[in-house]
Design an enzyme around this catalytic site. Structure first.
Site, mmCIF file in Angstrom:
data_model
loop_
_atom_site.group_PDB
_atom_site.id
_atom_site.type_symbol
_atom_site.label_atom_id
_atom_site.label_comp_id
_atom_site.label_asym_id
_atom_site.label_seq_id
_atom_site.Cartn_x
_atom_site.Cartn_y
_atom_site.Cartn_z
ATOM 1 N N HIS A 165 0.877 -1.180 0.000
ATOM 2 C CA HIS A 165 0.000 0.000 0.000
ATOM 3 C C HIS A 165 0.910 1.225 0.000
ATOM 4 O O HIS A 165 1.684 1.433 0.926
ATOM 5 C CB HIS A 165 -0.919 0.017 1.220
ATOM 6 C CG HIS A 165 -1.872 1.180 1.200
ATOM 7 N ND1 HIS A 165 -3.131 1.104 0.635
ATOM 8 C CD2 HIS A 165 -1.741 2.458 1.649
ATOM 9 C CE1 HIS A 165 -3.732 2.275 0.748
ATOM 10 N NE2 HIS A 165 -2.900 3.114 1.356
ATOM 11 N N CYS A 166 0.799 2.028 -1.043
ATOM 12 C CA CYS A 166 1.693 3.174 -1.213
ATOM 13 C C CYS A 166 1.039 4.436 -0.654
ATOM 14 O O CYS A 166 0.003 4.883 -1.179
ATOM 15 C CB CYS A 166 2.019 3.365 -2.695
ATOM 16 S SG CYS A 166 3.129 4.750 -3.015
#
Length: 266
Positions: free
Chosen positions: A129-130
Site C-alpha cells: 500500500h503506497c
C-alpha cells in the site's frame, strides 16, 4: 475510482503532488535556467517536450492512484453485468484447488492476494500500500506504477540538469532572496530523484524475479512460500517474468503455476 483512493487523505496527497509538480516546473521557467534562455532565443522544442513529460508523469500518477489495483470480488459481484467474453477473462481455478477465506472481509482469497487494512479489501498479487498514491499497488496497476516511476525519473533527472544550470552561488543575502525558490525546488528534485531511483531499481528487480514487495519482505510468514520446495515457485525466468508482467492482458491464476499438474495441492 478505486476503493482505496476515495478517502480524504487521497485527495490531499494528490493535491500535494500536483502542487509540487507545478511549483517546481514554474520555478525552472522563472529563473535563469537553460529553459528560460532557450525561450528567449525562440527555441521552444525542448521546453515543450519537458512540459509534455511533466504532464505525462502527472497523468500516470493520477491513473495509478485512482485505478482499481486488483480488488478481489465475490463471485456474484465479479460476474454481474459481464458479457460472455468478459466472463472468459476471469481466472479459472484447477478443480482440485480450494481458496482460503480472508479473515477480515470473508471473501475467497486467490493465491498471492492479501487484505489491505488501509483499503479494507483484499488485493490480487498484492505488492504494497503506497502512501504517496494513497492506493494499493496490485496486479492491475503494478505495471503502470513501474512505468510511472520510469517516466518520473526521466523528468527528475532532466529537471536536476535544468535547475543546476540556473544556480550560480554568491555569498550575499540579495542572491539568496532572489534564488530561494529555485534552491528549494532543487532540494525537492534531489530528494525525489533518490527516492524514485531506489523504488524503480527495487521494483524492476522484483519484476524480474516475479515476486512482490510483500512476498520479499514477509516470506517467512506467508504459508504458500514457507511450504514451497523452491525458493520462488512463480519464477519462470527473467524474460518471461518481464513479458508476463507488462504484456499479460488478463488476471493470472497463480495456483496453476504453483501446483504442478501432476501434484496434489496441500
Amino acid at each position: 475510482m478505486s476503493r482505496g483512493a476515495a478517502g480524504g487523505g487521497g485527495y490531499l496527497m494528490r493535491a500535494v503532488y500536483a502542487g509540487l509538480s507545478g511549483g517546481v516546473t514554474l520555478a525552472l521557467f522563472l529563473h535563469r535556467t537553460d529553459l528560460q534562455k532557450q525561450e528567449e532565443h525562440g527555441e521552444f522544442l525542448q521546453p515543450l517536450i519537458f512540459i509534455l513529460l511533466v504532464l505525462c508523469s502527472v497523468l500516470l500518477y493520477f491513473a495509478v492512484s485512482l485505478m482499481d489495483p486488483g480488488f478481489v470480488e465475490s463471485d456474484e459481484e465479479e460476474k454481474s453485468g459481464m458479457n460472455e467474453e468478459q466472463r472468459v477473462m476471469i481466472p479459472q481455478l484447477p478443480s482440485n484447488v480450494r481458496l482460503r477465506r480472508c479473515g477480515y472481509c470473508m471473501l475467497k482469497q486467490p493465491m498471492r492476494a492479501k487484505h489491505c487494512q488501509q483499503c479494507q479489501h483484499c488485493v490480487r498479487r498484492f505488492d504494497h500500500h503506497c502512501p504517496w498514491i494513497e492506493n494499493c499497488v496490485g496486479e492491475r496497476n503494478h505495471p503502470f506504477f513501474v512505468i510511472y516511476l520510469a517516466v518520473q525519473l526521466v523528468v527528475l533527472l532532466w529537471a536536476f540538469h535544468i535547475a543546476w544550470s540556473g544556480l550560480y552561488f554568491e555569498q550575499s543575502w540579495e542572491w539568496l532572496k532572489h534564488n530561494i525558490f529555485l534552491l528549494l525546488s532543487f532540494l525537492v528534485i534531489v530528494i525525489s530523484t533518490i527516492v524514485v531511483m531506489l523504488l524503480l531499481v527495487s521494483h524492476l528487480y522484483l519484476v524480474s524475479c516475479n515476486t512482490t514487495t510483500w512476498e520479499f519482505m514477509s516470506r517467512h510468514r506467508i504459508s504458500y512460500l514457507r511450504h514451497s520446495e523452491s525458493e520462488n515457485p512463480f519464477d519462470q525466468g527473467v524474460i518471461f517474468n518481464i513479458w508476463r508482467f507488462f504484456c499479460a492482458c488478463r488476471l493470472i491464476t497463480w495456483e496453476k503455476i504453483y501446483f504442478p499438474e501432476d501434484s496434489d495441492p496441500v
